[in-house]
Design a protein around this motif. Structure first.
Motif, mmCIF file in Angstrom:
data_model
loop_
_atom_site.group_PDB
_atom_site.id
_atom_site.type_symbol
_atom_site.label_atom_id
_atom_site.label_comp_id
_atom_site.label_asym_id
_atom_site.label_seq_id
_atom_site.Cartn_x
_atom_site.Cartn_y
_atom_site.Cartn_z
ATOM 1 N N GLY A 1 -49.614 -41.842 -8.477
ATOM 2 C CA GLY A 1 -50.899 -42.131 -7.847
ATOM 3 C C GLY A 1 -50.827 -42.845 -6.513
ATOM 4 O O GLY A 1 -51.875 -43.182 -5.940
ATOM 5 N N LEU A 2 -49.632 -43.090 -5.984
ATOM 6 C CA LEU A 2 -49.522 -43.837 -4.732
ATOM 7 C C LEU A 2 -50.102 -43.041 -3.562
ATOM 8 O O LEU A 2 -49.883 -41.836 -3.456
ATOM 9 C CB LEU A 2 -48.067 -44.187 -4.436
ATOM 10 C CG LEU A 2 -47.367 -45.150 -5.388
ATOM 11 C CD1 LEU A 2 -45.956 -45.424 -4.901
ATOM 12 C CD2 LEU A 2 -48.148 -46.453 -5.536
ATOM 13 N N PRO A 3 -50.801 -43.705 -2.655
ATOM 14 C CA PRO A 3 -51.371 -43.021 -1.488
ATOM 15 C C PRO A 3 -50.348 -42.705 -0.412
ATOM 16 O O PRO A 3 -50.640 -41.965 0.526
ATOM 17 C CB PRO A 3 -52.409 -44.021 -0.979
ATOM 18 C CG PRO A 3 -51.881 -45.347 -1.419
ATOM 19 C CD PRO A 3 -51.232 -45.116 -2.747
ATOM 20 N N ARG B 1 -63.963 -54.002 -3.357
ATOM 21 C CA ARG B 1 -63.046 -52.993 -2.799
ATOM 22 C C ARG B 1 -61.634 -53.572 -2.680
ATOM 23 O O ARG B 1 -60.639 -52.893 -2.948
ATOM 24 C CB ARG B 1 -63.565 -52.559 -1.431
ATOM 25 C CG ARG B 1 -62.600 -51.677 -0.641
ATOM 26 C CD ARG B 1 -62.828 -50.200 -0.877
ATOM 27 N NE ARG B 1 -61.867 -49.396 -0.118
ATOM 28 C CZ ARG B 1 -62.029 -49.056 1.158
ATOM 29 N NH1 ARG B 1 -63.111 -49.450 1.820
ATOM 30 N NH2 ARG B 1 -61.127 -48.315 1.768
ATOM 31 N N TYR B 2 -61.547 -54.825 -2.281
ATOM 32 C CA TYR B 2 -60.266 -55.514 -2.163
ATOM 33 C C TYR B 2 -59.531 -55.482 -3.501
ATOM 34 O O TYR B 2 -58.340 -55.192 -3.572
ATOM 35 C CB TYR B 2 -60.529 -56.950 -1.722
ATOM 36 C CG TYR B 2 -59.324 -57.816 -1.476
ATOM 37 C CD1 TYR B 2 -58.802 -57.960 -0.192
ATOM 38 C CD2 TYR B 2 -58.723 -58.528 -2.506
ATOM 39 C CE1 TYR B 2 -57.713 -58.780 0.049
ATOM 40 C CE2 TYR B 2 -57.622 -59.344 -2.282
ATOM 41 C CZ TYR B 2 -57.129 -59.472 -0.999
ATOM 42 O OH TYR B 2 -56.043 -60.277 -0.760
ATOM 43 N N LEU B 3 -60.257 -55.762 -4.577
ATOM 44 C CA LEU B 3 -59.634 -55.828 -5.891
ATOM 45 C C LEU B 3 -59.172 -54.454 -6.389
ATOM 46 O O LEU B 3 -58.263 -54.370 -7.215
ATOM 47 C CB LEU B 3 -60.610 -56.454 -6.901
ATOM 48 C CG LEU B 3 -60.974 -57.921 -6.639
ATOM 49 C CD1 LEU B 3 -62.049 -58.390 -7.615
ATOM 50 C CD2 LEU B 3 -59.750 -58.818 -6.740
ATOM 51 N N SER C 1 -54.873 -51.596 -8.572
ATOM 52 C CA SER C 1 -54.577 -50.576 -9.581
ATOM 53 C C SER C 1 -53.179 -50.003 -9.380
ATOM 54 O O SER C 1 -52.495 -49.651 -10.352
ATOM 55 C CB SER C 1 -55.622 -49.449 -9.532
ATOM 56 O OG SER C 1 -55.598 -48.800 -8.267
ATOM 57 N N HIS C 2 -52.726 -49.916 -8.130
ATOM 58 C CA HIS C 2 -51.413 -49.342 -7.849
ATOM 59 C C HIS C 2 -50.279 -50.321 -8.164
ATOM 60 O O HIS C 2 -49.226 -49.909 -8.679
ATOM 61 C CB HIS C 2 -51.329 -48.912 -6.389
ATOM 62 C CG HIS C 2 -52.323 -47.854 -6.027
ATOM 63 N ND1 HIS C 2 -52.290 -46.592 -6.568
ATOM 64 C CD2 HIS C 2 -53.392 -47.874 -5.182
ATOM 65 C CE1 HIS C 2 -53.287 -45.870 -6.073
ATOM 66 N NE2 HIS C 2 -53.971 -46.628 -5.232
ATOM 67 N N THR C 3 -50.459 -51.582 -7.862
ATOM 68 C CA THR C 3 -49.389 -52.538 -8.154
ATOM 69 C C THR C 3 -49.279 -52.779 -9.655
ATOM 70 O O THR C 3 -48.173 -52.824 -10.209
ATOM 71 C CB THR C 3 -49.620 -53.871 -7.423
ATOM 72 O OG1 THR C 3 -50.914 -54.405 -7.771
ATOM 73 C CG2 THR C 3 -49.558 -53.676 -5.919
ATOM 74 N N VAL C 4 -50.407 -52.914 -10.321
ATOM 75 C CA VAL C 4 -50.389 -53.135 -11.764
ATOM 76 C C VAL C 4 -49.760 -51.938 -12.491
ATOM 77 O O VAL C 4 -49.074 -52.103 -13.508
ATOM 78 C CB VAL C 4 -51.815 -53.405 -12.285
ATOM 79 C CG1 VAL C 4 -51.859 -53.386 -13.805
ATOM 80 C CG2 VAL C 4 -52.319 -54.754 -11.762
#
Length: 365
Positions: free
Chosen positions: A44-46, A68-70, A74-77
């Motif tokens: 899922g990485l952009p 939006r910041y939070l 999702s990618h790091t977790v």
């Protein structure tokens, strides 16, 4: 007193630093994210180039919206779901902070976000603590010693705060210094987790509460007067209770209470710009609060999302807000006074590391 013009980047980089507010899942190295994603099959990485990925995190977080910041987390977790992943991220956190001159740091994380791969909450905590110890040992061997403590965070929109608080007590002699709640403030007041805070007080434990970042004075009031927070995560909106006319500043009752009680403010300048809590570094309330002698501390919040470090945060305050080396020293000592470790350990770091370090830098300028 050192003038701001005499604090070049080389001096700031060498300054001893103390960090109270830094999220483990907000400080990963971009290359580490890419490697862990490849190993785990996360697609899922952009971006899959480290520079491009780092830029994506900064740009996405720079939206002016806390919500939006939070979402960037999702990618790091997603790549922090196994013991090896957690240990690596925690180890690199300690090494990166130590390389930046940080001599004491509290790394906070939410165990409940790292169980999607089947880990239990205790297994999550143990993996992170093991990684921090590994990083400490490597940093010491490299000549950049750092003292790392972990804070366990409960998500304010969830219902696991009691369980996380109990976990903090279970591991407080193994490297967990305290407890925190985080997440979107609006609609999720800290009083929703009152039973957790009452339990922690009964256990003589420390806790901080994210408050006064995207939401205003009611959030700060609840965190302090209802929940009993030892420190305020951010707390930037306390300025809403200060009236200024020229050089005259009048404090409302809540602001006066916070200052009178020396309640520490874990302030994160760059992060506040990204989430819309402040307009610029020059106008950030941290400088007014410093001048009014609130117990201000300087923090990174999320180094990846903000593209920042403690050296960068300090340099921005020097360059854009006129901070001096004495100001940086004062804020560093504030942080050590407010740390969630025993008094004698705090005092030892202040007297043996922070004060001598700044004295040497002052002499060099």
């Amino acid at each position: 007193m050192a003038d701001s013009a005499t604090v070049p980047a080389a001096i700031v980089a060498r300054a001893p630093k103390a960090l109270l507010h830094d999220h483990l899942d907000g400080g990963l190295r971009p290359q580490t994210i890419i490697e862990l994603a490849g190993e785990s099959g996360y697609d899922g990485l952009p971006a899959t180039d480290a520079d491009e990925l780092g830029a994506w995190f900064r740009d996405s977080a720079d939206s002016g919206s806390l919500v939006r910041y939070l979402e960037t987390f999702s990618h790091t977790v997603a790549v922090m779901q196994t013991p090896d992943q957690l240990r690596r991220v925690a180890r690199e956190c300690a090494l990166d902070l130590a390389a930046d001159g940080v001599v004491y740091a509290e790394s906070r994380f939410a165990p409940e976000l790292h169980v999607e791969g089947g880990l239990s909450l205790p297994e999550v905590v143990e993996a992170v603590l093991a990684g921090l110890r590994e990083g400490e040992a490597e940093a010491a061997a490299a000549g950049t010693p750092i003292r790392m403590v972990s804070l366990l965070t409960a998500m304010r929109h969830a219902a696991k705060s009691d369980e996380i608080a109990q976990l903090a007590i279970r591991y407080r002699d193994q490297g967990v210094g305290g407890f925190d709640i985080a997440g979107a403030e609006a609609g999720f007041p800290p009083s929703r987790h009152l039973s957790a805070f009452e339990y922690l007080r009964r256990e003589n434990a420390h806790f901080t509460i994210h408050a006064g970042e995207a939401f205003g004075l009611p959030s700060i009031w609840e965190a302090i007067q209802w929940c009993g927070a030892d420190r305020l995560g951010h707390g930037v909106r306390i300025v809403d209770d200060i009236t200024s006319e020229g050089d005259t500043h009048t404090l409302g009752r809540l602001a006066a209470y916070v200052r009178d009680r020396r309640i520490p403010l874990e302030m994160c300048p760059t992060s506040n710009l990204q989430t819309g809590a402040a307009e610029s570094i020059a106008e950030h309330p941290i400088t007014l609060l410093k001048d009014l002698r609130f117990r201000v501390t300087i923090n990174t919040d999320n180094r990846l999302m903000s593209g920042t470090s403690m050296s960068r945060e300090m340099q921005l305050l020097v360059d854009d807000a006129g901070w001096t080396l004495d100001d940086l020293r004062w804020a560093t000592i504030n942080a050590m006074k407010s740390a969630f470790i025993p008094f004698d350990e705090r005092l030892a770091i202040i007297e043996r590391v922070v004060k001598p370090g700044y004295a040497a830098l002052s002499a060099a300028t």
